[in-house]
Design a protein around this motif. Structure first.
Motif, mmCIF file in Angstrom:
data_model
loop_
_atom_site.group_PDB
_atom_site.id
_atom_site.type_symbol
_atom_site.label_atom_id
_atom_site.label_comp_id
_atom_site.label_asym_id
_atom_site.label_seq_id
_atom_site.Cartn_x
_atom_site.Cartn_y
_atom_site.Cartn_z
ATOM 1 N N UNK A 1 13.736 -9.449 2.344
ATOM 2 C CA UNK A 1 14.119 -8.003 1.895
ATOM 3 C C UNK A 1 13.125 -7.072 2.916
ATOM 4 N N UNK A 2 13.429 -5.720 3.067
ATOM 5 C CA UNK A 2 12.964 -4.909 3.627
ATOM 6 C C UNK A 2 11.585 -4.209 2.585
ATOM 7 N N UNK A 3 10.221 -4.578 3.029
ATOM 8 C CA UNK A 3 9.322 -4.276 2.152
ATOM 9 C C UNK A 3 8.014 -3.808 2.966
ATOM 10 N N UNK A 4 7.193 -3.174 2.129
ATOM 11 C CA UNK A 4 5.745 -2.860 2.839
ATOM 12 C C UNK A 4 5.030 -4.118 2.379
ATOM 13 N N UNK A 5 4.230 -4.745 3.471
ATOM 14 C CA UNK A 5 3.282 -5.765 3.347
ATOM 15 C C UNK A 5 1.993 -5.444 2.648
ATOM 16 N N UNK A 6 1.952 -5.693 1.253
ATOM 17 C CA UNK A 6 1.046 -5.522 0.600
ATOM 18 C C UNK A 6 1.129 -6.749 -0.679
ATOM 19 N N UNK A 7 -0.040 -7.374 -0.652
ATOM 20 C CA UNK A 7 -0.126 -8.452 -1.685
ATOM 21 C C UNK A 7 -1.120 -7.982 -2.808
ATOM 22 N N UNK A 8 -0.615 -8.376 -3.957
ATOM 23 C CA UNK A 8 -1.160 -7.865 -5.298
ATOM 24 C C UNK A 8 -0.705 -9.239 -6.268
ATOM 25 N N UNK A 9 -1.802 -9.169 -7.189
ATOM 26 C CA UNK A 9 -1.870 -10.042 -8.482
ATOM 27 C C UNK A 9 -1.939 -9.489 -9.563
ATOM 28 N N UNK A 10 -1.352 -9.791 -10.762
ATOM 29 C CA UNK A 10 -1.604 -9.026 -11.894
ATOM 30 C C UNK A 10 -1.631 -10.301 -13.160
ATOM 31 N N UNK A 11 -2.580 -10.267 -13.859
ATOM 32 C CA UNK A 11 -2.668 -10.985 -15.112
ATOM 33 C C UNK A 11 -1.805 -10.599 -16.216
ATOM 34 N N UNK B 1 5.410 -8.547 -13.318
ATOM 35 C CA UNK B 1 4.612 -9.439 -12.612
ATOM 36 C C UNK B 1 4.253 -8.661 -11.172
ATOM 37 N N UNK B 2 4.572 -7.627 -10.874
ATOM 38 C CA UNK B 2 4.169 -7.020 -9.631
ATOM 39 C C UNK B 2 5.104 -5.927 -9.061
ATOM 40 N N UNK B 3 4.840 -5.230 -8.006
ATOM 41 C CA UNK B 3 5.767 -4.466 -7.351
ATOM 42 C C UNK B 3 5.371 -4.276 -5.907
ATOM 43 N N UNK B 4 6.496 -3.588 -5.216
ATOM 44 C CA UNK B 4 6.409 -3.776 -3.752
ATOM 45 C C UNK B 4 7.085 -2.566 -3.251
ATOM 46 N N UNK B 5 6.710 -1.839 -2.012
ATOM 47 C CA UNK B 5 7.437 -0.618 -1.550
ATOM 48 C C UNK B 5 8.167 -1.117 -0.484
ATOM 49 N N UNK B 6 9.362 -0.435 -0.379
ATOM 50 C CA UNK B 6 10.440 -0.575 0.569
ATOM 51 C C UNK B 6 9.669 0.113 2.112
ATOM 52 N N UNK C 1 9.600 -11.304 0.799
ATOM 53 C CA UNK C 1 8.820 -10.986 -0.034
ATOM 54 C C UNK C 1 8.815 -12.389 -1.284
ATOM 55 N N UNK C 2 7.699 -12.766 -1.516
ATOM 56 C CA UNK C 2 7.443 -13.884 -2.474
ATOM 57 C C UNK C 2 7.304 -13.535 -3.820
ATOM 58 N N UNK C 3 7.646 -14.031 -4.739
ATOM 59 C CA UNK C 3 7.179 -13.563 -6.280
ATOM 60 C C UNK C 3 6.805 -14.871 -6.891
ATOM 61 N N UNK C 4 5.832 -14.949 -7.654
ATOM 62 C CA UNK C 4 5.327 -16.059 -8.195
ATOM 63 C C UNK C 4 4.635 -15.898 -9.503
ATOM 64 N N UNK D 1 14.262 -13.358 -12.980
ATOM 65 C CA UNK D 1 13.377 -12.445 -12.338
ATOM 66 C C UNK D 1 14.300 -11.400 -12.018
ATOM 67 N N UNK D 2 14.113 -9.926 -12.596
ATOM 68 C CA UNK D 2 14.658 -8.809 -12.192
ATOM 69 C C UNK D 2 13.805 -8.113 -11.114
ATOM 70 N N UNK D 3 14.656 -7.541 -10.097
ATOM 71 C CA UNK D 3 14.236 -6.331 -9.371
ATOM 72 C C UNK D 3 14.830 -5.189 -9.555
ATOM 73 N N UNK D 4 14.064 -4.167 -9.847
ATOM 74 C CA UNK D 4 14.911 -3.078 -9.959
ATOM 75 C C UNK D 4 13.777 -1.870 -9.660
#
Length: 241
Positions: A165-175, A203-208, A215-218, A236-239
């Motif tokens: 996917x085309x995305x902005x490289x930003x790692x984040x984690x959420x409880x 479980x998270x978000x990313x920016x195009x 992009x990896x989702x875990x 897992x849904x991406x919207x």
């Protein structure tokens, strides 16, 4: 345009103007007058409001009946738009679905459980998953996919997926907490009920961006104890945010 004297733009010009707005504005414009209603419902408007590659996407539909590729192609562009908003279609090998966000017209994808990396782990740390037919699920929580994954018994939870996917490289984690009851002192996200009766956790978000990458989702457990069972994974849904 002067509606008091009857001097109005041609319907095609009105439709062209409306096509540069949004789905919500197009629906509002249809309430102005009969000529606006006709213009706002035209294929010229909704062709532009549909995703640019919608024809390629619906050609990949493997859904039956009204959502088949042949059935979708005979709909007006407005009817097609709202059909794709209300009824996700299965595409490719049937393990992915596609829909449209009603307000923005942006694309929504869901990756079914078969598209995810859900691995049985043995030896000292155990996690045993089984695949069950969606027909075996309770009536109020039917899956759009033919199979779902159910955790039979596990000490460790790890679900991953990688997507080009085309995305902005930003790692984040959420409880996140898998149970809807809020534990005392808990700081994190809780599941909410979807319209299709499944429970959902963000479980998270990313920016195009303009960078082609992966992009990896875990979704993973932070501790291997206590033992868990009964978790059913739909996908897992991406919207759009």
């Amino acid at each position: 345009m002067d509606v008091t004297t009857g001097a109005v733009l041609p319907e095609e010009c009105i439709a062209t103007i409306i096509s540069f707005t949004s789905p919500r504005d197009a629906c509002r414009a249809s309430l102005v007058s009969p000529i606006f209603r006709s213009a706002a419902g035209s294929d010229l408007v909704w062709e532009r409001l549909l995703p640019q590659d919608y024809q390629q996407i619906i050609s990949e539909s493997v859904s039956p009946g009204p959502s088949s590729s042949a059935s979708l192609n005979i709909l007006s562009k407005k009817d097609l738009y709202f059909h794709l908003c209300d009824t996700p279609i299965l595409i490719g090998n049937g393990n992915r679905s596609f829909a449209i966000d009603k307000l923005s017209g942006k694309k929504c994808y869901m990756l079914g459980a078969r598209e995810l990396s859900i691995i049985n782990i043995g030896r000292r740390i155990t996690s045993f998953w089984e695949w069950i037919s969606s027909a075996e699920m309770p009536v109020l929580a039917q899956s759009r996919f033919s199979e779902v994954a159910r955790l039979g018994l596990g000490h460790w939870l790890r679900i991953r997926v990688k997507l080009s996917i085309r995305y902005e490289n930003e790692r984040n984690a959420t409880n996140a907490h898998l149970l809807p009851d809020t534990p005392e002192g808990y700081d994190g996200r809780l599941p909410s009920m979807r319209e299709d009766m499944w429970m959902e956790i963000e479980i998270g978000e990313f920016f195009t961006d303009q960078v082609d990458s992966v992009v990896e989702m875990c979704l993973m457990d932070t501790a291997c104890d206590p033992c868990k069972s009964g978790l059913v994974v739909h996908g897992i849904e991406l919207r759009p945010k």
